[in-house]
Structure formats: C-alpha cells, structure tokens
Scaffold this motif. Structure first.
Motif, mmCIF file in Angstrom:
data_model
loop_
_atom_site.group_PDB
_atom_site.id
_atom_site.type_symbol
_atom_site.label_atom_id
_atom_site.label_comp_id
_atom_site.label_asym_id
_atom_site.label_seq_id
_atom_site.Cartn_x
_atom_site.Cartn_y
_atom_site.Cartn_z
ATOM 1 N N LEU A 1 0.932 -1.160 -0.045
ATOM 2 C CA LEU A 1 0.076 -0.086 0.023
ATOM 3 C C LEU A 1 0.938 1.163 -0.019
ATOM 4 O O LEU A 1 0.657 2.182 -0.689
ATOM 5 N N ASP A 2 1.971 1.294 0.890
ATOM 6 C CA ASP A 2 2.829 2.182 0.919
ATOM 7 C C ASP A 2 3.735 2.491 -0.650
ATOM 8 O O ASP A 2 3.783 3.698 -0.797
ATOM 9 N N ALA B 1 2.352 1.646 -3.287
ATOM 10 C CA ALA B 1 1.323 2.395 -4.294
ATOM 11 C C ALA B 1 0.848 3.616 -4.304
ATOM 12 O O ALA B 1 0.909 4.473 -4.890
ATOM 13 N N GLN B 2 0.897 4.259 -3.037
ATOM 14 C CA GLN B 2 0.728 5.500 -2.573
ATOM 15 C C GLN B 2 1.874 6.563 -3.074
ATOM 16 O O GLN B 2 1.661 7.582 -3.465
ATOM 17 N N PHE C 1 1.921 6.585 -6.967
ATOM 18 C CA PHE C 1 0.890 7.723 -7.532
ATOM 19 C C PHE C 1 1.291 9.011 -7.198
ATOM 20 O O PHE C 1 0.991 9.818 -7.982
ATOM 21 N N TYR D 1 -6.051 8.637 -9.393
ATOM 22 C CA TYR D 1 -5.053 8.191 -8.366
ATOM 23 C C TYR D 1 -5.728 7.884 -6.823
ATOM 24 O O TYR D 1 -5.271 6.878 -6.424
ATOM 25 N N ASP D 2 -6.414 8.598 -6.606
ATOM 26 C CA ASP D 2 -7.332 8.544 -5.252
ATOM 27 C C ASP D 2 -8.149 7.243 -5.272
ATOM 28 O O ASP D 2 -8.277 6.345 -4.504
ATOM 29 N N THR E 1 -5.465 4.229 -5.157
ATOM 30 C CA THR E 1 -4.890 3.908 -3.682
ATOM 31 C C THR E 1 -5.952 3.638 -2.778
ATOM 32 O O THR E 1 -5.729 2.879 -1.843
ATOM 33 N N ASN E 2 -7.477 4.232 -2.930
ATOM 34 C CA ASN E 2 -8.403 3.834 -2.156
ATOM 35 C C ASN E 2 -8.602 2.348 -2.365
ATOM 36 O O ASN E 2 -9.109 1.567 -1.492
ATOM 37 N N PHE F 1 -6.357 0.024 -3.130
ATOM 38 C CA PHE F 1 -5.642 -0.798 -2.461
ATOM 39 C C PHE F 1 -5.788 -0.876 -0.766
ATOM 40 O O PHE F 1 -5.484 -1.875 -0.119
#
Length: 473
Positions: A152-153, A155-156, A159, A427-428, A431-432, A434
C-alpha cells in the motif's frame, strides 16, 4: 455603425453553435491541436508491478517481519525441546593428595557419567510450548500485514510520484498557454487594441506559474526520493501512467460482503486473535506454577574415586529414579505473575475488539470512497469536456474582441484545474482500492497485477493529456 456592433455578436453565436455540435472526447480539446510536447510514453519503463517485486526483496519492514516469523519458529522449537529427553555426559579427572596418621599418598582419580532426564508431567513447559506455537501464527499474520502495508505504501508513493510528474507537465503546459496569450495581448497593446490591465493580469499569472513550476520540479525530486526509499535504489526512470481506456470499477460484491470477508481474512485481525491465544496460554502457564512436576531420571557412572575422595577400585554405577517436585510457597510470586498475565490477556482481548471495529470502519470507508471516486471521475470527465470547450471558445472570442484577456485567463485556469482534478481522482481511486484490499486481506501479487493492468505498458502508453494550443494572432 450598427453593422460593426452586431458583427462580434454574430461571430460569437456562430462559434457557440459550432462548439455544441462538436464531438465530445475524454480529456481532448474539441478542436484539432498539435501533438503534445510531453515526453513520449514509450520511454516509460517502470510500472507498479516491477517496483513491487523489487521492494519485496529490499523493504526493511518486509524483511524484518520475515525474520520475526523465523525467530518465533525457532522459539517454538526451543520450547518443544524442553519436553524431550535431556541427556548430558560428563568426564573429569582429579589429582588428589591424602594425608593422615596412617598414610600420605598422591593419586589420580577419573570419573565418567551420563544421565538422562525425561519430564513425565510438566504443565508449565507444555503451556510454554503451546504459547510459542500460537506465536508462530501471530508472526505469520504480522508478516502478511507488513507485506500488505508495504504494498500500500509503495502504491501511494508511486501515484504520488506520478501526480508530481503530472503537476509539473500541466503547470508547464499552462505556462506555455498563458505565455502565448500574453504575447498576443502585448502585440494588441502595442497597437492600442488592448488594455494595460489585461497585460498585467496575464503577466502576473505567467510569473505565478513560473514560480509554481519551480516548486513542482522540487516535488518531483522529493516524490522520487520517497519511492526510492522503499525500492532501495534511485528510481529515475519514467513511470507508467494510467491507460486512457482503463475502465474503473470497485467490485461486484456488496459492502456487507467486503466487511464480512475483512473480518475473516484481515491479517491484523488474525494476528490479534493469535495474540489472545498467546495470552491465554501464558495464563495457563502461569497457573502451572502451582502444579507439581514429575520427571524420570536415569544415570550411569564409572569412577575410581570413593567416599571422601578415597582411592577405590573402578566401579560402574547405574541409577534409575523418579523425581517429584511439589511447589508449596514461593513468596506469592507465582500468584502475582498470574495476576499480571490475566491483565495481559484482558489487554489482548480489548485490542482484538478495537482492531475488529477498526477493520469494519476502514473497510467501509475505503469501499464507499472508492465507489464515490468512480462517480466523481465521470463528473470530472464531463467537467473537463466543458472546461476544454469553454477555454477554446474564450480564446477564439478574444480573437474577435468579444471577451477580454481576463476571461481567457479564467477559462484556461478552469480547464487545467479540471485536468488536475481528473488525474487526482484516478489516483485517489486506485490508492483507495489498495486500502480496501489491504483491510480485506487481499493485497497480494495478484491484486498488484490487477491494478497494474490499468497502467500502460511499454507498447501502449499515453502521455499526460495536456493542451498546447498556438492560436493565431
């Protein structure tokens, strides 16, 4: 005079009819434009999946969690070893001098022995082994959670780096557009066909964008440094962008289904359940301090040393026995230890309940946010289409003298804002998604691969859709 007054209005009406009849395309101007001047997408070589595979071998959090899992397995083996036979061998030699009224002698003695001890009943040792078995499950779940958190980190940060690249390109494109408008207004002002306020407004915007571009370049470097921290090497290559033909969708499953799956599969929740089991085993082990222990002991000895270290013929001795130990009183330390372990168990149970509630909340929030992002993207696409057509119309209207430079400036700002909003929402959403998969216990190589399918590969990559119009003076 009447004809001169009506001519601009007539031209504006014809322009409005042309815009309404134009075919709507996502993130594309309504009129033809030159090819984008941004870097060709074929140079993008790094995507999310490739960086994810690198980070799994380099991220210290993942490696540390794996080491903790191996350590817990070793501790469990150690605890199990205390339940197995304990065999020791001993060999020794002494130089002895004995002096008395009858004799004064010096001699050497030798002794060899081997002993075996087998616990027949030891509740404390057994519960200690059970505790470490549960600890293995706990560290396994914690390792899965560490990998999910690291993914997750990554991916954040991936992006965020993409967003920084996009922001820089959009700022530079907006700067070029406004610079072109400023050049035209300067030419008109030189002919006394434009007001000084138009020149000053456009110049202020150009200067602001130039300063913003400096900040954007720095943010690009900062975001790449954050990405490099996880991957373990400098990430300088281009990043794959989101495909223009990507179809975003959360899931066919309902929110209740996601919540129920999260309560069953979330690794943090599993780790907390195992932690409660560990605490319960610890309480049972503490109570075992009140229980007796029984052990079988076997030994064999060969020595030439007799009573009071006297020299004797070599003798073989074989002993078999049972040892029973009954705890009677230890100053209250055993009871105090049990009370502390009980409180540890209560703490673990409360932490489990807190985690369960957090899983429900975070899963719900991530699902609803991702779902709203899909709707927001549709609205952003419509907003971008409208803003793009309005920007084109304002530039053409300015050429006919219908609107002033401030109107063109506002329309250009609205168009670029719409482009930024659309990219940010995309992008939001990812990430959401994920975040949702993480809380549902579904972050794995397969989930990264599914998200990576929305990114363009080396053969089908599109640059950031930014306008670069060069209107005629």
């Amino acid at each position: 005079m009447i004809v001169r007054r009506l001519f601009p209005c007539l031209m504006l009406s014809l322009l409005s009819v042309q815009i309404q009849a134009a075919e709507v395309k996502i993130a594309e101007p309504a009129t033809a434009k030159p090819p984008a001047t941004s870097v060709s997408a074929k140079t993008y070589t790094a995507d999310l999946l490739s960086l994810y595979r690198e980070s799994r071998l380099e991220d210290p959090r993942v490696l540390a969690s794996y080491a903790r899992n191996l350590a817990s397995q070793a501790h469990a083996d150690e605890a199990f070893g205390s339940l197995l036979p304990q065999i020791t061998a001993q060999a020794g030699g002494n130089r002895i001098k004995q002096t008395n009224e009858l004799q004064d002698q010096v001699y050497n003695s030798e002794n060899y022995s081997i002993s075996l001890s087998q616990a027949l009943y030891n509740k404390a040792a057994w519960e200690n082994y059970q505790k470490y078995k549960k600890t293995i499950k706990q560290t396994e779940s914690e390792s899965v959670e560490a990998q999910a958190e690291a993914a997750l980190d990554l991916a954040q940060r991936y992006f965020a780096a993409l967003a920084a690249d996009d922001e820089l390109e959009l700022t530079e494109a907006e700067l070029r557009t406004n610079q072109g408008s400023l050049d035209r207004v300067n030419a008109l002002y030189a002919k006394q066909l434009a007001m000084i306020t138009d020149v000053l407004d456009l110049r202020a915007r150009v200067d602001t964008l130039a300063a913003q571009a400096v900040d954007d370049r720095n943010q690009v470097r900062v975001s790449r440094a954050a990405l490099s921290e996880i991957v373990g090497r400098p990430v300088t290559e281009k990043l794959s962008r989101i495909r223009t033909d990507a179809q975003f969708k959360v899931s066919d499953q309902s929110l209740d289904t996601w919540v129920q799956n999260a309560l069953q599969e979330n690794p943090t929740l599993k780790a907390n359940i195992a932690a409660v089991d560990v605490a319960e085993a610890g309480v049972r082990g503490g109570n075992a301090g009140h229980y007796p222990t029984l052990a079988l002991q076997l030994s064999a000895q060969n020595t030439n040393e007799g009573y009071n270290n006297a020299l004797a013929p070599k003798t073989d001795s074989y002993v078999a026995g049972l040892v029973l130990q009954v705890p009677i009183y230890s100053g209250g330390s055993t009871s105090a230890r049990v009370r502390g372990l009980v409180q540890d168990q209560i703490s673990a149970e409360q932490q489990l309940e807190a985690t369960r509630r957090q899983v429900v909340k975070e899963t719900t929030n991530a699902y609803l946010t991702a779902d709203s992002n899909v709707e927001k993207m549709r609205a952003n696409v419509n907003a971008l289409n409208s803003a793009t057509q309005a920007s084109i119309a304002s530039q053409k209207s300015f050429a006919y003298g219908v609107v002033n430079a401030v109107d063109v400036l506002n329309a250009t700002q609205a168009e670029f804002k719409a482009r930024r909003d659309l990219l940010k929402t995309q992008y939001d959403f990812i990430t959401n998604l994920f975040v949702l998969n993480r809380w549902a216990g579904k972050v794995s190589t397969e989930s990264v691969e599914s998200v990576n399918a929305w990114l363009s590969n080396n053969s089908t990559t599109d640059p950031v859709p930014v306008p670069d119009r060069k209107s005629k003076q």
